[in-house]
Design a protein around this motif. Structure first.
Motif, PDB file in Angstrom:
ATOM      1  N   TRP A 108     -13.612 -14.512  12.180  1.00 29.72           N
ATOM      2  CA  TRP A 108     -13.576 -13.264  11.421  1.00 29.72           C
ATOM      3  C   TRP A 108     -13.423 -12.076  12.365  1.00 29.72           C
ATOM      4  CZ3 TRP A 108     -14.328 -14.289   6.144  1.00 29.72           C
ATOM      5  CH2 TRP A 108     -14.816 -15.570   5.852  1.00 29.72           C
ATOM      6  N   TYR A 109     -12.567 -11.130  11.970  1.00 32.84           N
ATOM      7  CA  TYR A 109     -12.346  -9.932  12.774  1.00 32.84           C
ATOM      8  C   TYR A 109     -12.447  -8.687  11.897  1.00 32.84           C
ATOM      9  CZ  TYR A 109     -10.575 -12.436  16.891  1.00 32.84           C
ATOM     10  OH  TYR A 109     -10.462 -13.236  17.997  1.00 32.84           O
ATOM     11  N   ASN A 110     -13.017  -7.626  12.488  1.00 35.12           N
ATOM     12  CA  ASN A 110     -12.945  -6.297  11.896  1.00 35.12           C
ATOM     13  C   ASN A 110     -12.548  -5.313  12.994  1.00 35.12           C
ATOM     14  OD1 ASN A 110     -15.263  -5.868  13.420  1.00 35.12           O
ATOM     15  ND2 ASN A 110     -16.656  -5.953  11.652  1.00 35.12           N
ATOM     16  N   GLY A 113     -13.910  -5.889  16.414  1.00 35.88           N
ATOM     17  CA  GLY A 113     -13.627  -7.155  17.080  1.00 35.88           C
ATOM     18  C   GLY A 113     -14.130  -8.346  16.274  1.00 35.88           C
ATOM     19  N   LYS A 114     -14.383  -9.438  16.973  1.00 34.11           N
ATOM     20  CA  LYS A 114     -14.827 -10.659  16.307  1.00 34.11           C
ATOM     21  C   LYS A 114     -16.267 -10.492  15.833  1.00 34.11           C
ATOM     22  CE  LYS A 114     -13.365 -14.432  18.193  1.00 34.11           C
ATOM     23  NZ  LYS A 114     -13.190 -15.650  19.033  1.00 34.11           N
ATOM     24  N   TYR A 115     -16.542 -10.983  14.617  1.00 36.16           N
ATOM     25  CA  TYR A 115     -17.918 -10.933  14.099  1.00 36.16           C
ATOM     26  C   TYR A 115     -18.237 -12.267  13.443  1.00 36.16           C
ATOM     27  CZ  TYR A 115     -15.984 -10.170   9.366  1.00 36.16           C
ATOM     28  OH  TYR A 115     -15.319 -10.294   8.177  1.00 36.16           O
ATOM     29  N   TRP A 313      -3.880 -16.182  19.981  1.00 38.96           N
ATOM     30  CA  TRP A 313      -4.904 -16.117  18.939  1.00 38.96           C
ATOM     31  C   TRP A 313      -5.867 -17.296  19.042  1.00 38.96           C
ATOM     32  CZ3 TRP A 313       0.339 -16.570  18.350  1.00 38.96           C
ATOM     33  CH2 TRP A 313       0.830 -17.818  17.950  1.00 38.96           C
ATOM     34  N   ASP A 314      -6.869 -17.313  18.190  1.00 33.10           N
ATOM     35  CA  ASP A 314      -7.912 -18.339  18.216  1.00 33.10           C
ATOM     36  C   ASP A 314      -7.358 -19.713  17.841  1.00 33.10           C
ATOM     37  OD1 ASP A 314     -10.734 -16.695  18.302  1.00 33.10           O
ATOM     38  OD2 ASP A 314      -9.162 -15.585  17.251  1.00 33.10           O
ATOM     39  N   VAL A 319      -7.825 -17.398  10.416  1.00 29.22           N
ATOM     40  CA  VAL A 319      -8.402 -16.154  10.924  1.00 29.22           C
ATOM     41  C   VAL A 319      -8.400 -15.155   9.771  1.00 29.22           C
ATOM     42  CG1 VAL A 319      -8.165 -14.239  12.545  1.00 29.22           C
ATOM     43  CG2 VAL A 319      -7.577 -16.571  13.278  1.00 29.22           C
ATOM     44  N   TRP A 321      -9.004 -11.124   8.623  1.00 32.00           N
ATOM     45  CA  TRP A 321      -9.094  -9.724   9.033  1.00 32.00           C
ATOM     46  C   TRP A 321      -9.759  -8.918   7.922  1.00 32.00           C
ATOM     47  CZ3 TRP A 321      -9.267  -5.846  12.237  1.00 32.00           C
ATOM     48  CH2 TRP A 321      -8.895  -4.559  11.841  1.00 32.00           C
ATOM     49  N   MET A 382      -6.798  -6.828  16.299  1.00 34.03           N
ATOM     50  CA  MET A 382      -7.613  -8.023  16.518  1.00 34.03           C
ATOM     51  C   MET A 382      -7.561  -8.492  17.965  1.00 34.03           C
ATOM     52  SD  MET A 382      -7.294 -10.475  13.146  1.00 34.03           S
ATOM     53  CE  MET A 382      -5.522 -10.498  12.912  1.00 34.03           C
ATOM     54  N   TYR A 383      -6.384  -8.460  18.578  1.00 35.80           N
ATOM     55  CA  TYR A 383      -6.200  -9.133  19.871  1.00 35.80           C
ATOM     56  C   TYR A 383      -5.756  -8.221  21.007  1.00 35.80           C
ATOM     57  CZ  TYR A 383      -6.650 -13.380  17.115  1.00 35.80           C
ATOM     58  OH  TYR A 383      -7.119 -14.369  16.276  1.00 35.80           O
TER      59      TYR A 383
END
Length: 496
Positions: A108-110, A113-115, A313-314, A319, A321, A382-383
């Protein structure tokens, strides 16, 4: 004068090329439902039928296209509901390459960053189970339907943050193609139950199709049991423009001037095509049928594929957003480089976003370059800014395509069971209707198209043997409870 002569010559040429066909049954559309109908007619000993398909290949919304050295699925992509599901059985029969699709394998991203969205996802998972229970209880008790939004609230789900909304979109819209406000709770429960519980042990699951031959391959291979090479009963590249019908038969008109005279016709057109009036009906479809057609929804689900020089990416399958300003904006991303998916290939690094409903319409109205810029703006949030530009972009425009007008159907709040019966009811026992939207149990799924095609073929076969089934429809749909309430409150007295 010369120009006029050229136009006249062109008209005469078209007229000369136009053909008249005569057949017992004409199947309109070469998708999954049409193929299923053709197989069942053949199994019943009926060979005097034709199939008309606008594209140059069968498969309908099961479509793939070359992209980044492989073929990607533009349309249906999952075998949903396993076990004895006929779609799953065909996938096994033709050794279709699939992998287990795990929506819980997600990061998960906001904007920060990643959360960690695990707790939110798990709560929504539990609350969605309660939603299905609410739907089933209302069905058993013959209680009025409510929207998905209402049932989510009753289940204890109250989204308050962009992260909550991101999880909700990923859980609901990404599945149904529309938001909870638009969706029926009762029929979401019915649809889920039949899809994941009706095919015996092991039916609860989703498999993502990765086969480079294309998902459509299993249906095309089945169609070969019916249509041989250069079969004159199969008209590819032929668009239907008008259907004339009465209690004696059907005449189908095509874009190139052909006419097909048949005793029976099977329309497999999507509910979106029926709503957009892309085909003229003569006489016009009756009011009771139009009410059912317009009451249903054709959702649009658009996959926007990007290929990159390398993966940044992961490694998870998905993923999400969480956009701070707009619910569902470029929310769901999928990684075809995830373990168990595509084999490692230096030229194939595919990361794609899925959009639905209004955002699908917006994206379809833009150029590929404009869409790519929007996606890259989110990916950089995100990245980081150092990620590369994609080498390729591709996405279908399902809503604007006059052959489809959307991706798959969704049962909306307000559409009654009687309306749905009207939508799929035959006309004079001469024109029959099939397709995924015509399935009460499996709307939105391939098995819905498969089963309704078989059912329509069975009904036509019975009619050919002078044993037509009774066609259930409701010329007037009355609501006794509302009428009683109006009478009780004296509203009718004031209107008089």
């Amino acid at each position: 004068m010369v120009r006029k002569s050229i136009l006249l010559a062109s008209c005469f040429l078209v007229a000369a090329q136009a053909k008249d066909y005569h057949t017992k049954v004409v199947i309109l559309g070469g998708g999954v439902s049409g193929i299923s109908a053709a197989l069942n007619l053949t199994a019943s000993g009926i060979s005097d039928f034709m199939m008309v398909e606008a594209r140059d290949i069968l498969g309908g919304r099961a479509q793939n296209a070359p992209f980044a050295d492989i073929n990607v699925e533009l349309g249906c992509n999952w075998v949903q509901g396993l076990g004895t599901n006929p779609i799953n059985q065909l996938a096994l029969k033709y050794n279709l390459s699939t992998t287990f699709s795990d929506s819980a394998d997600v990061v998960w991203y906001n904007e920060s960053g990643k959360y960690d969205g695990t707790a939110t996802y798990n709560k929504l998972d539990a609350d969605f189970t309660k939603v299905l229970d609410i739907g089933m209880e209302k069905l058993k008790s013959n209680l009025v339907d409510v929207s998905g939004r209402v049932s989510l609230d009753l289940a204890g789900w109250h989204p308050k943050t962009p992260e909550d909304e991101a999880a909700e979109y990923y859980f609901w819209d990404w599945e149904f193609g529309e938001d909870p406000e638009a969706s029926s709770t009762v029929f979401a429960a019915v649809n889920d139950y039949w899809t994941y519980n009706s095919f015996g042990p092991g039916s609860d699951g989703n498999n993502y199709v990765l086969d480079n031959r294309g998902f459509s391959r299993i249906f095309i291979e089945e169609s070969k049991k019916v249509f041989k090479q250069n079969d004159k009963r199969l008209l590819l590249g032929t668009t239907v423009t008008k259907i004339e019908y009465n209690n004696k038969g059907v005449t189908v008109h095509t874009k190139n001037g052909d006419r097909i005279y048949a005793e029976y016709a099977l329309s497999t057109f999507s509910v979106g095509v029926l709503q957009h009036k892309d085909v003229e009906w003569s006489p016009a479809l009756p009011d009771w049928k139009l009410e059912g057609i317009y009451g249903f929804h054709m959702a649009t689900y658009t996959k926007i594929f990007l290929n990159f020089p390398y993966q940044f990416w992961d490694d998870t399958q998905f993923v999400v957003w969480a956009d701070p300003d707009r619910r569902g904006y470029l929310n769901a991303w999928q990684n075809l480089n995830a373990p168990g998916y595509l084999p490692k290939n230096t030229s194939t690094n595919i990361f794609f976003a899925t959009v639905t409903q209004d955002l699908s319409y917006e994206m379809e109205a833009k150029t590929n370059e404009e869409v790519q810029a929007e996606l890259m703006a989110v990916l950089r949030k995100m990245y980081g800014n150092d990620i590369p530009e994609p080498t390729e972009i591709m996405f279908p425009r399902w809503h604007n395509n006059p052959l489809f007008r959307g991706s798959y159907s969704n049962w909306p709040i307000g559409e009654s069971d009687e309306h749905h019966a009207n939508m799929k009811a035959s006309l004079h026992n001469r024109v029959f209707f099939s397709g995924e939207a015509m399935s009460e149990e499996y709307y939105g799924f391939l098995q819905g198209a498969w089963f309704t095609g078989a059912k329509a073929a069975s009904d036509i076969t019975r009619c050919m043997k002078h044993k037509c089934p009774s066609s259930e429809y409701y010329p007037e749909i009355k609501n006794a409870d509302i009428k009683a309430s109006i009478v009780r409150r004296g509203f009718l007295d004031t209107l008089q």
